[in-house]
Motif scaffolding. Structure first.
Motif, PDB file in Angstrom:
ATOM      1  N   ASN A   1      35.634 -25.971 -11.342  1.00  0.00           N
ATOM      2  CA  ASN A   1      36.026 -24.635 -10.856  1.00  0.00           C
ATOM      3  C   ASN A   1      35.849 -23.655 -12.013  1.00  0.00           C
ATOM      4  O   ASN A   1      35.326 -24.027 -13.074  1.00  0.00           O
ATOM      5  CB  ASN A   1      37.451 -24.613 -10.270  1.00  0.00           C
ATOM      6  CG  ASN A   1      38.508 -25.022 -11.283  1.00  0.00           C
ATOM      7  OD1 ASN A   1      38.392 -24.756 -12.481  1.00  0.00           O
ATOM      8  ND2 ASN A   1      39.566 -25.675 -10.809  1.00  0.00           N
ATOM      9  N   ASN A   2      36.282 -22.428 -11.846  1.00  0.00           N
ATOM     10  CA  ASN A   2      36.065 -21.400 -12.873  1.00  0.00           C
ATOM     11  C   ASN A   2      36.707 -21.740 -14.215  1.00  0.00           C
ATOM     12  O   ASN A   2      36.292 -21.221 -15.258  1.00  0.00           O
ATOM     13  CB  ASN A   2      36.614 -20.055 -12.391  1.00  0.00           C
ATOM     14  CG  ASN A   2      35.730 -19.423 -11.346  1.00  0.00           C
ATOM     15  OD1 ASN A   2      34.569 -19.792 -11.189  1.00  0.00           O
ATOM     16  ND2 ASN A   2      36.262 -18.454 -10.613  1.00  0.00           N
ATOM     17  N   ASN A   3      37.740 -22.597 -14.173  1.00  0.00           N
ATOM     18  CA  ASN A   3      38.493 -22.883 -15.397  1.00  0.00           C
ATOM     19  C   ASN A   3      38.382 -24.331 -15.865  1.00  0.00           C
ATOM     20  O   ASN A   3      39.027 -24.711 -16.843  1.00  0.00           O
ATOM     21  CB  ASN A   3      39.981 -22.561 -15.164  1.00  0.00           C
ATOM     22  CG  ASN A   3      40.182 -21.176 -14.581  1.00  0.00           C
ATOM     23  OD1 ASN A   3      39.754 -20.195 -15.157  1.00  0.00           O
ATOM     24  ND2 ASN A   3      40.831 -21.105 -13.424  1.00  0.00           N
TER      25      ASN A   3
ATOM     26  N   LYS B   1      40.373 -20.620 -19.500  1.00  0.00           N
ATOM     27  CA  LYS B   1      40.261 -19.563 -18.508  1.00  0.00           C
ATOM     28  C   LYS B   1      38.840 -18.989 -18.485  1.00  0.00           C
ATOM     29  O   LYS B   1      38.324 -18.520 -19.497  1.00  0.00           O
ATOM     30  CB  LYS B   1      41.273 -18.454 -18.802  1.00  0.00           C
ATOM     31  CG  LYS B   1      41.415 -17.439 -17.670  1.00  0.00           C
ATOM     32  CD  LYS B   1      42.603 -16.519 -17.910  1.00  0.00           C
ATOM     33  CE  LYS B   1      42.736 -15.517 -16.770  1.00  0.00           C
ATOM     34  NZ  LYS B   1      42.999 -16.174 -15.475  1.00  0.00           N
ATOM     35  N   GLY B   2      38.185 -19.083 -17.326  1.00  0.00           N
ATOM     36  CA  GLY B   2      36.835 -18.557 -17.164  1.00  0.00           C
ATOM     37  C   GLY B   2      35.746 -19.444 -17.721  1.00  0.00           C
ATOM     38  O   GLY B   2      34.569 -19.056 -17.739  1.00  0.00           O
TER      39      GLY B   2
ATOM     40  N   PHE C   1      33.033 -20.136 -15.133  1.00  0.00           N
ATOM     41  CA  PHE C   1      32.606 -18.997 -14.311  1.00  0.00           C
ATOM     42  C   PHE C   1      31.109 -18.726 -14.480  1.00  0.00           C
ATOM     43  O   PHE C   1      30.616 -18.514 -15.590  1.00  0.00           O
ATOM     44  CB  PHE C   1      33.413 -17.760 -14.691  1.00  0.00           C
ATOM     45  CG  PHE C   1      33.101 -16.545 -13.870  1.00  0.00           C
ATOM     46  CD1 PHE C   1      33.352 -16.525 -12.505  1.00  0.00           C
ATOM     47  CD2 PHE C   1      32.541 -15.415 -14.453  1.00  0.00           C
ATOM     48  CE1 PHE C   1      33.056 -15.402 -11.738  1.00  0.00           C
ATOM     49  CE2 PHE C   1      32.243 -14.288 -13.700  1.00  0.00           C
ATOM     50  CZ  PHE C   1      32.508 -14.293 -12.328  1.00  0.00           C
ATOM     51  N   LYS C   2      30.379 -18.791 -13.366  1.00  0.00           N
ATOM     52  CA  LYS C   2      28.926 -18.551 -13.337  1.00  0.00           C
ATOM     53  C   LYS C   2      28.166 -19.486 -14.287  1.00  0.00           C
ATOM     54  O   LYS C   2      27.126 -19.120 -14.842  1.00  0.00           O
ATOM     55  CB  LYS C   2      28.612 -17.091 -13.676  1.00  0.00           C
ATOM     56  CG  LYS C   2      29.079 -16.106 -12.607  1.00  0.00           C
ATOM     57  CD  LYS C   2      28.623 -14.693 -12.912  1.00  0.00           C
ATOM     58  CE  LYS C   2      29.038 -13.729 -11.796  1.00  0.00           C
ATOM     59  NZ  LYS C   2      28.600 -12.338 -12.060  1.00  0.00           N
ATOM     60  N   LYS C   3      28.703 -20.686 -14.473  1.00  0.00           N
ATOM     61  CA  LYS C   3      28.038 -21.669 -15.329  1.00  0.00           C
ATOM     62  C   LYS C   3      27.424 -22.767 -14.474  1.00  0.00           C
ATOM     63  O   LYS C   3      27.789 -22.971 -13.317  1.00  0.00           O
ATOM     64  CB  LYS C   3      29.048 -22.273 -16.317  1.00  0.00           C
ATOM     65  CG  LYS C   3      29.607 -21.284 -17.322  1.00  0.00           C
ATOM     66  CD  LYS C   3      28.527 -20.774 -18.268  1.00  0.00           C
ATOM     67  CE  LYS C   3      29.123 -19.846 -19.317  1.00  0.00           C
ATOM     68  NZ  LYS C   3      28.085 -19.356 -20.252  1.00  0.00           N
TER      69      LYS C   3
END
Length: 280
Positions: free
Chosen positions: A8-10, A26-27, A30-32
């Protein structure tokens, strides 16, 4: 490190020093995508996946369903605990405590409270961990705006107790150990008809011995029989302490189906002698 899988994003899965790991921050995801490099400045925790966990996707499912704020809450509590105890805690506490806090908050939101039948014993036997548990409740209140019951301070304390031991146990097993520790102390107290002096140095040493004694016997490990040859001396010089130690042996045999070595009897009697001398 490179990303092997974005959960997930994290949360992402990766490999470090040849070991499969879960990397949190955190993050971070994200978009990885797979094979992207992980931004190390965002890493908050790296969890090494053991062989048993590799064979299931339990960890990924669990962590992907828990909001990241809960993971950050656990990080803060564990950091506070390590600073307060001045000890490194076993990594397993991070996952188990995150799961516990998540469900404790969920129960509290629904108006449900789990009673902790051993709260008094935990607060007495593991006071430092219990006080950290109370501070953990404050941290949870600050981060999630939910007030957990005092019973949760006791449960959190047990996770901290487990994380200081050489082997990892379930909280239910540790609670059973606490019951047995209480029973052994009661055997000594009632045998002599006195309240033990809990502020004495020898009480601390006796209780420490009992903690490891119960854990050791539960794992079917006696002290190595060193043929000390002291049993006859103890029986003659300290007959009451010897009788008390034998009562503990009877309890252990009945409740845990374990036999004690002569050395165990000797060490118990010596500790009993010392703690009773400071309690009379």
């Amino acid at each position: 490190m490179k990303i092997d899988k974005v959960i997930n994003n994290n949360l992402v899965r990766s490999f470090k020093d040849g070991k499969e790991v879960l990397v949190m921050g955190k993050g971070l995801g994200f978009k990885k995508h797979k094979n992207d490099f992980i931004d190390e400045s965002l890493i908050e925790r790296v969890y090494i996946i053991d062989e048993e966990e590799k064979n299931s996707n339990y960890l990924e499912v669990l962590l992907s369903n828990i909001p990241y704020t809960y993971i950050q809450t656990t990080n803060e509590i564990v950091r506070y605990a390590m600073n307060s105890l001045d000890k490194k805690l076993d990594e397993t506490i991070w996952l188990s405590l995150t799961d516990h806090i998540y469900h404790a908050i969920d129960r509290a939101k629904k108006g449900k409270t789990v009673r902790n039948a051993l709260l008094w014993e935990i607060s007495r036997f593991y006071n430092h961990e219990y006080l950290i548990g109370k501070e953990a409740i404050n941290i949870i209140k600050k981060r999630h705006d939910i007030q957990l019951a005092e019973s949760e301070a006791g449960f959190i304390a047990l996770y901290l107790v487990n994380a200081q031991m050489d082997d990892s146990l379930k909280v239910q097993e540790t609670m059973e150990f606490v019951k047995r520790q209480r029973k052994i102390l009661d055997i000594v107290k009632y045998h002599y008809g006195v309240e033990l002096n809990e502020s004495s140095v020898h009480y601390d040493r006796f209780f420490t011995h009992i903690k490891y004694f119960v854990r050791r016997i539960s794992k079917e490990k006696n002290l190595l029989n060193e043929d000390l040859g002291f049993l006859d001396i103890i029986k003659t010089k300290y007959p009451q302490e010897y009788k008390c130690a034998r009562k503990i042996e009877d309890y252990v045999n009945k409740e845990m189906n374990r036999e004690l070595s002569e050395d165990e009897i000797v060490y118990l009697a010596i500790h009993i002698k010392r703690v009773i001398d400071e309690s009379l």
